[in-house]
Scaffold this motif. Structure first.
Motif, PDB file in Angstrom:
ATOM      1  N   VAL A 140       0.848  -1.194   0.000  1.00  0.00           N
ATOM      2  CA  VAL A 140       0.000   0.000   0.000  1.00  0.00           C
ATOM      3  C   VAL A 140       0.883   1.243   0.000  1.00  0.00           C
ATOM      4  CG1 VAL A 140      -1.753   1.318   1.232  1.00  0.00           C
ATOM      5  CG2 VAL A 140      -1.894  -1.180   1.165  1.00  0.00           C
ATOM      6  N   LYS A 141       0.719   2.086  -1.000  1.00  0.00           N
ATOM      7  CA  LYS A 141       1.502   3.317  -1.102  1.00  0.00           C
ATOM      8  C   LYS A 141       0.700   4.464  -0.495  1.00  0.00           C
ATOM      9  CE  LYS A 141       3.962   1.996  -5.333  1.00  0.00           C
ATOM     10  NZ  LYS A 141       4.228   2.368  -6.748  1.00  0.00           N
ATOM     11  N   VAL A 142       1.344   5.197   0.412  1.00  0.00           N
ATOM     12  CA  VAL A 142       0.661   6.259   1.153  1.00  0.00           C
ATOM     13  C   VAL A 142       1.405   7.588   0.997  1.00  0.00           C
ATOM     14  CG1 VAL A 142      -0.160   7.003   3.422  1.00  0.00           C
ATOM     15  CG2 VAL A 142      -0.157   4.561   2.831  1.00  0.00           C
ATOM     16  N   ALA A 143       0.647   8.640   0.807  1.00  0.00           N
ATOM     17  CA  ALA A 143       1.215   9.996   0.795  1.00  0.00           C
ATOM     18  C   ALA A 143       0.885  10.687   2.109  1.00  0.00           C
ATOM     19  CB  ALA A 143       0.658  10.806  -0.370  1.00  0.00           C
ATOM     20  N   LEU A 144       1.883  11.313   2.704  1.00  0.00           N
ATOM     21  CA  LEU A 144       1.692  12.127   3.901  1.00  0.00           C
ATOM     22  C   LEU A 144       2.250  13.518   3.625  1.00  0.00           C
ATOM     23  CD1 LEU A 144       2.918   9.743   6.773  1.00  0.00           C
ATOM     24  CD2 LEU A 144       0.570  10.084   5.975  1.00  0.00           C
ATOM     25  N   CYS A 145       1.804  14.479   4.394  1.00  0.00           N
ATOM     26  CA  CYS A 145       2.459  15.786   4.382  1.00  0.00           C
ATOM     27  C   CYS A 145       3.758  15.681   5.176  1.00  0.00           C
ATOM     28  CB  CYS A 145       1.566  16.841   5.026  1.00  0.00           C
ATOM     29  SG  CYS A 145       0.031  17.172   4.144  1.00  0.00           S
ATOM     30  N   PRO A 168       5.996   6.310   4.351  1.00  0.00           N
ATOM     31  CA  PRO A 168       5.238   6.897   3.246  1.00  0.00           C
ATOM     32  C   PRO A 168       5.994   6.804   1.925  1.00  0.00           C
ATOM     33  CG  PRO A 168       6.175   8.617   4.620  1.00  0.00           C
ATOM     34  CD  PRO A 168       6.415   7.316   5.332  1.00  0.00           C
ATOM     35  N   ALA A 169       5.241   6.710   0.853  1.00  0.00           N
ATOM     36  CA  ALA A 169       5.838   6.696  -0.477  1.00  0.00           C
ATOM     37  C   ALA A 169       6.323   8.081  -0.865  1.00  0.00           C
ATOM     38  CB  ALA A 169       4.826   6.189  -1.504  1.00  0.00           C
ATOM     39  N   THR A 170       5.714   9.108  -0.272  1.00  0.00           N
ATOM     40  CA  THR A 170       6.086  10.480  -0.572  1.00  0.00           C
ATOM     41  C   THR A 170       5.692  11.382   0.582  1.00  0.00           C
ATOM     42  OG1 THR A 170       5.798  12.329  -2.148  1.00  0.00           O
ATOM     43  CG2 THR A 170       3.895  10.903  -1.780  1.00  0.00           C
ATOM     44  N   LEU A 171       6.452  12.446   0.785  1.00  0.00           N
ATOM     45  CA  LEU A 171       6.152  13.468   1.774  1.00  0.00           C
ATOM     46  C   LEU A 171       5.964  14.783   1.030  1.00  0.00           C
ATOM     47  CD1 LEU A 171       8.754  12.595   4.571  1.00  0.00           C
ATOM     48  CD2 LEU A 171       6.273  12.333   4.715  1.00  0.00           C
ATOM     49  N   GLU A 172       4.763  15.372   1.167  1.00  0.00           N
ATOM     50  CA  GLU A 172       4.419  16.567   0.412  1.00  0.00           C
ATOM     51  C   GLU A 172       4.501  17.816   1.284  1.00  0.00           C
ATOM     52  OE1 GLU A 172       3.858  16.484  -2.922  1.00  0.00           O
ATOM     53  OE2 GLU A 172       4.445  14.368  -2.715  1.00  0.00           O
ATOM     54  N   GLN A 173       4.686  18.965   0.645  1.00  0.00           N
ATOM     55  CA  GLN A 173       4.865  20.220   1.369  1.00  0.00           C
ATOM     56  C   GLN A 173       3.556  20.895   1.766  1.00  0.00           C
ATOM     57  OE1 GLN A 173       7.821  21.325   2.593  1.00  0.00           O
ATOM     58  NE2 GLN A 173       8.369  19.277   1.882  1.00  0.00           N
ATOM     59  N   ASP A 174       2.438  20.397   1.266  1.00  0.00           N
ATOM     60  CA  ASP A 174       1.135  20.866   1.747  1.00  0.00           C
ATOM     61  C   ASP A 174       0.094  19.802   1.440  1.00  0.00           C
ATOM     62  OD1 ASP A 174      -0.069  21.362  -0.897  1.00  0.00           O
ATOM     63  OD2 ASP A 174       1.183  23.144  -0.986  1.00  0.00           O
ATOM     64  N   VAL A 175      -1.096  19.974   1.996  1.00  0.00           N
ATOM     65  CA  VAL A 175      -2.129  18.949   1.891  1.00  0.00           C
ATOM     66  C   VAL A 175      -2.610  18.772   0.454  1.00  0.00           C
ATOM     67  CG1 VAL A 175      -4.056  20.495   2.381  1.00  0.00           C
ATOM     68  CG2 VAL A 175      -4.224  18.090   3.048  1.00  0.00           C
ATOM     69  N   LEU A 191      -3.271  10.835   3.866  1.00  0.00           N
ATOM     70  CA  LEU A 191      -3.907  11.441   5.030  1.00  0.00           C
ATOM     71  C   LEU A 191      -4.034  12.931   4.755  1.00  0.00           C
ATOM     72  CD1 LEU A 191      -2.292   9.605   8.082  1.00  0.00           C
ATOM     73  CD2 LEU A 191      -4.656   9.510   7.307  1.00  0.00           C
ATOM     74  N   VAL A 192      -5.276  13.391   4.638  1.00  0.00           N
ATOM     75  CA  VAL A 192      -5.555  14.780   4.300  1.00  0.00           C
ATOM     76  C   VAL A 192      -6.661  15.294   5.222  1.00  0.00           C
ATOM     77  CG1 VAL A 192      -4.929  14.374   1.887  1.00  0.00           C
ATOM     78  CG2 VAL A 192      -7.344  14.256   2.574  1.00  0.00           C
ATOM     79  N   TYR A 193      -6.930  16.580   5.144  1.00  0.00           N
ATOM     80  CA  TYR A 193      -8.019  17.135   5.941  1.00  0.00           C
ATOM     81  C   TYR A 193      -9.375  16.735   5.361  1.00  0.00           C
ATOM     82  CZ  TYR A 193      -4.523  20.120   8.156  1.00  0.00           C
ATOM     83  OH  TYR A 193      -3.427  20.593   8.840  1.00  0.00           O
ATOM     84  N   ARG A 194     -10.338  16.632   6.223  1.00  0.00           N
ATOM     85  CA  ARG A 194     -11.707  16.315   5.822  1.00  0.00           C
ATOM     86  C   ARG A 194     -12.204  17.295   4.766  1.00  0.00           C
ATOM     87  NH1 ARG A 194     -15.295  16.360  10.843  1.00  0.00           N
ATOM     88  NH2 ARG A 194     -14.474  14.248  11.153  1.00  0.00           N
ATOM     89  N   THR A 195     -11.861  18.576   4.933  1.00  0.00           N
ATOM     90  CA  THR A 195     -12.330  19.594   3.996  1.00  0.00           C
ATOM     91  C   THR A 195     -11.751  19.393   2.603  1.00  0.00           C
ATOM     92  OG1 THR A 195     -10.549  21.012   4.809  1.00  0.00           O
ATOM     93  CG2 THR A 195     -12.736  21.338   5.762  1.00  0.00           C
TER      94      THR A 195
END
Length: 260
Positions: A140-145, A168-175, A191-195
């Protein structure tokens, strides 16, 4: 020529490099509540604040709102380096503290809204992800901030509460970056915000999980000390905190803040 002036000029270039998006034209800043209001805001506020900016302009003739949306930590750094901005809205008290500790806030920040995490998955949830433990399954590949970004710090808190460890497969600089990885099919979940999941509901599903309650993010907002348009800045903050502003934010999935 002061050091502050030099820092402001350099930071202004950096802000333009990240990209300013405006709701109005290029009217000069004013001190009567009109003119241009420049707002630095967390990426997760993009849709809501863009609408609020247009609504604010409609109810405040002669005013235009320009936004700089990015990760809160990057924005806080720009503010403390002298970037020209009137308002700062962060996705966590920790990133706001960077600005207040530097003496760049005009008064005390107030909590505008709150937000929680969900697991963003492709439409239909083909991987049958039902909770955080599923993200640690082999393959399972997952992206996180990134952890210095509020959504990344919240993700680590939630994963810790669930006792889940993953790489995580990648770490991003914003959601928005994490969300885009799911949209593009480069990861199986993020994993992101509900909005943010709600704003992308046509393409993605959001899976709720109980540990998100342990990682609720408060969103503080403040008028900046060196605002070029302090009256316009105060008017904008008042507007987004008004009943009309809160209606837009709650419709997007934000939660009301604690009583202040």
């Amino acid at each position: 020529m002061t050091v502050r002036w030099i820092r402001a000029a350099l930071a202004g270039v950096a802000a333009l490099t990240l990209g300013l998006t405006g709701c109005g034209g290029d009217e000069p800043a004013a001190t009567d509540g009109g003119g241009r209001v420049t707002v630095f805001a967390a990426a997760s506020l993009t849709e809501s604040f863009t609408k609020l900016g247009k609504d604010f302009e409609a109810t405040h003739p002669g005013t235009s709102v320009t936004f700089n949306f990015a990760g809160s930590s990057a924005l806080a750094t720009q503010v403390t380096q002298g970037a020209p901005a009137d308002v700062f809205a962060a996705a966590s008290p920790a990133t706001m503290k960077t600005v207040t500790d530097a003496g760049d806030a005009a008064g005390n920040p107030v909590t505008l809204v709150r937000n929680q995490l969900v697991i963003a998955v492709p439409k239909g949830n083909p991987g049958k992800v039902t909770g955080l433990a599923d993200l640690a399954r082999p393959g399972v590949k997952v992206a996180l901030c990134a952890e210095q970004v509020p959504c990344g710090a919240a993700a680590r808190t939630a994963l810790g509460a669930a006792g889940v460890q993953l790489t995580p497969a990648t770490l991003e600089q914003d959601v928005k970056g994490a969300l885009a990885k799911v949209k593009l099919g480069e990861v199986d979940a993020a994993l992101v915000y509900r909005t943010d999941a709600r704003s992308a509901a046509a393409d993605l599903d959001g899976v709720e999980f109980p540990e998100s309650a342990r990682a609720v993010n408060d969103y503080p907002i403040v008028v900046l000390k060196h605002a070029g348009n302090p009256d316009g800045a105060r008017a904008f903050v008042d507007y987004v905190r008004s009943d009309a502003g809160r209606a837009v934010l709650t419709a997007a999935g934000f939660q009301a803040p604690p009583t202040q």
